[in-house]
Motif scaffolding. Sequence first.
Motif, PDB file in Angstrom:
ATOM      1  N   SER A   1      26.869 -12.479  49.170  1.00 21.08           N
ATOM      2  CA  SER A   1      26.256 -11.381  48.869  1.00 21.08           C
ATOM      3  C   SER A   1      24.905 -11.109  49.729  1.00 21.08           C
ATOM      4  N   VAL A   2      24.520  -9.946  49.809  1.00 19.67           N
ATOM      5  CA  VAL A   2      23.280  -9.731  50.479  1.00 19.67           C
ATOM      6  C   VAL A   2      22.496  -8.534  49.689  1.00 19.67           C
ATOM      7  N   THR A   3      21.252  -8.596  49.598  1.00 24.27           N
ATOM      8  CA  THR A   3      20.568  -7.433  48.847  1.00 24.27           C
ATOM      9  C   THR A   3      19.568  -6.912  49.847  1.00 24.27           C
ATOM     10  N   VAL A   4      19.522  -5.758  50.323  1.00 27.53           N
ATOM     11  CA  VAL A   4      18.517  -4.917  51.187  1.00 27.53           C
ATOM     12  C   VAL A   4      17.449  -4.490  50.353  1.00 27.53           C
ATOM     13  N   PHE A   5      16.245  -4.971  50.553  1.00 26.09           N
ATOM     14  CA  PHE A   5      15.134  -4.295  49.879  1.00 26.09           C
ATOM     15  C   PHE A   5      14.559  -3.265  50.883  1.00 26.09           C
ATOM     16  N   GLY A   6      14.555  -1.949  50.051  1.00 25.46           N
ATOM     17  CA  GLY A   6      13.947  -0.786  50.877  1.00 25.46           C
ATOM     18  C   GLY A   6      14.787   0.347  51.045  1.00 25.46           C
ATOM     19  N   GLY A   7      14.498   1.515  50.738  1.00 27.59           N
ATOM     20  CA  GLY A   7      15.121   2.608  50.571  1.00 27.59           C
ATOM     21  C   GLY A   7      14.861   3.588  51.749  1.00 27.59           C
ATOM     22  N   GLY A   8      13.967   3.137  52.786  1.00 26.18           N
ATOM     23  CA  GLY A   8      13.856   3.921  53.761  1.00 26.18           C
ATOM     24  C   GLY A   8      14.902   3.942  54.926  1.00 26.18           C
ATOM     25  N   PHE A   9      14.376   4.433  56.154  1.00 32.67           N
ATOM     26  CA  PHE A   9      15.653   4.926  57.253  1.00 32.67           C
ATOM     27  C   PHE A   9      16.060   3.201  57.529  1.00 32.67           C
ATOM     28  N   LEU A  10      15.346   2.264  58.081  1.00 30.18           N
ATOM     29  CA  LEU A  10      15.770   1.024  58.459  1.00 30.18           C
ATOM     30  C   LEU A  10      16.538   0.118  57.259  1.00 30.18           C
ATOM     31  N   GLY A  11      16.188   0.163  56.240  1.00 32.52           N
ATOM     32  CA  GLY A  11      16.894  -0.598  55.126  1.00 32.52           C
ATOM     33  C   GLY A  11      18.271   0.279  54.815  1.00 32.52           C
ATOM     34  N   SER A  12      18.036   1.580  54.882  1.00 30.66           N
ATOM     35  CA  SER A  12      19.390   2.273  54.622  1.00 30.66           C
ATOM     36  C   SER A  12      20.579   2.277  55.679  1.00 30.66           C
ATOM     37  N   GLU A  13      20.046   2.101  57.056  1.00 31.65           N
ATOM     38  CA  GLU A  13      20.850   1.998  57.948  1.00 31.65           C
ATOM     39  C   GLU A  13      21.561   0.625  57.883  1.00 31.65           C
ATOM     40  N   LEU A  14      20.659  -0.443  57.661  1.00 32.76           N
ATOM     41  CA  LEU A  14      21.154  -1.664  57.457  1.00 32.76           C
ATOM     42  C   LEU A  14      22.346  -1.929  56.383  1.00 32.76           C
ATOM     43  N   ALA A  15      21.727  -1.398  55.183  1.00 28.72           N
ATOM     44  CA  ALA A  15      22.852  -1.217  54.209  1.00 28.72           C
ATOM     45  C   ALA A  15      24.223  -0.847  54.424  1.00 28.72           C
ATOM     46  N   CYS A  16      24.278   0.461  55.158  1.00 28.42           N
ATOM     47  CA  CYS A  16      25.480   1.136  55.417  1.00 28.42           C
ATOM     48  C   CYS A  16      26.220   0.474  56.608  1.00 28.42           C
ATOM     49  N   ALA A  17      25.557   0.103  57.366  1.00 29.79           N
ATOM     50  CA  ALA A  17      26.094  -1.113  58.337  1.00 29.79           C
ATOM     51  C   ALA A  17      26.799  -2.318  57.851  1.00 29.79           C
ATOM     52  N   LEU A  18      26.252  -2.924  56.771  1.00 26.99           N
ATOM     53  CA  LEU A  18      26.880  -4.112  56.062  1.00 26.99           C
ATOM     54  C   LEU A  18      27.848  -3.568  55.149  1.00 26.99           C
ATOM     55  N   GLY A  19      27.709  -2.255  54.602  1.00 26.68           N
ATOM     56  CA  GLY A  19      28.605  -1.896  53.719  1.00 26.68           C
ATOM     57  C   GLY A  19      30.098  -1.875  54.106  1.00 26.68           C
ATOM     58  N   GLN A  20      30.336  -1.775  55.452  1.00 23.48           N
ATOM     59  CA  GLN A  20      31.538  -1.859  55.978  1.00 23.48           C
ATOM     60  C   GLN A  20      32.301  -3.267  55.769  1.00 23.48           C
ATOM     61  N   ARG A  21      31.413  -4.056  55.514  1.00 23.21           N
ATOM     62  CA  ARG A  21      32.082  -5.581  55.248  1.00 23.21           C
ATOM     63  C   ARG A  21      32.189  -5.654  53.727  1.00 23.21           C
ATOM     64  N   ALA A  22      31.671  -4.764  52.987  1.00 22.92           N
ATOM     65  CA  ALA A  22      31.894  -4.765  51.527  1.00 22.92           C
ATOM     66  C   ALA A  22      33.233  -4.260  51.358  1.00 22.92           C
ATOM     67  N   LYS A  23      33.433  -3.008  51.995  1.00 23.55           N
ATOM     68  CA  LYS A  23      34.752  -2.239  52.132  1.00 23.55           C
ATOM     69  C   LYS A  23      35.908  -3.322  52.317  1.00 23.55           C
ATOM     70  N   LEU A  24      35.782  -4.260  53.365  1.00 20.31           N
ATOM     71  CA  LEU A  24      36.637  -5.018  53.536  1.00 20.31           C
ATOM     72  C   LEU A  24      36.874  -6.338  52.717  1.00 20.31           C
ATOM     73  N   GLY A  25      35.867  -6.544  51.634  1.00 20.87           N
ATOM     74  CA  GLY A  25      35.964  -7.755  50.491  1.00 20.87           C
ATOM     75  C   GLY A  25      35.304  -8.582  51.127  1.00 20.87           C
ATOM     76  N   LEU A  26      34.706  -8.584  52.337  1.00 19.95           N
ATOM     77  CA  LEU A  26      34.030  -9.911  52.883  1.00 19.95           C
ATOM     78  C   LEU A  26      32.620 -10.243  52.094  1.00 19.95           C
TER      79      LEU A  26
END
Length: 172
Positions: A110-135
């Motif tokens: 697991s990973v936790t991204v702290f921050g809800g601005g542009f960079l944190g949100s972009e990173l969270a969404c990019a990593l979210g693809q791995r979550a969708k795959l169950g990784l």
Amino acid sequence: FKQWNGKVRSLYYEPGAFYTPVSDLEESKNGGISVVTGRKVTSIDAENQIAHLEDGAKIKYGKCLLATGGKPKNLAVLSNVPEDVMEKVTLFRKVEDFHNLDGILKKSKSVTVFGGGFLGSELACALGQRAKLGLLEVNQAFQEAGNMAKVLPDYLSEWTTEKVKSEGVNII
């Protein structure tokens, strides 16, 4: 990055032909985007829309984006944590930081991204693809009421928060 409409795009990786040379901007009937590097802007005349450069050159603009760069903020709560905890904290700003994080995440659950601005949100969404795959379990935590709440009106912040969740990210 993956735009909200699903299209994958990165200005960082656009070919040189994508950008309009500064010298051609005024004559370009459709405008364009120019990137000037290695030159310092000493002042901006916003009324006349002119950027004055250190070498005396002037650039007239229609819209000006100030991208001054910066350093990632660390959380005060992390200032006195043990070294073994700090080894698991990554401050994210450059492409090298992503490559470092990518290596770490290959061994993580697991990973936790702290921050809800542009960079944190972009990173969270990019990593979210791995979550969708169950990784990987991907979480995003921020102090505000919603994602991007510091820069967006409430209704857009709510929409953005739901969009991030749909990308496989748990909002904390």
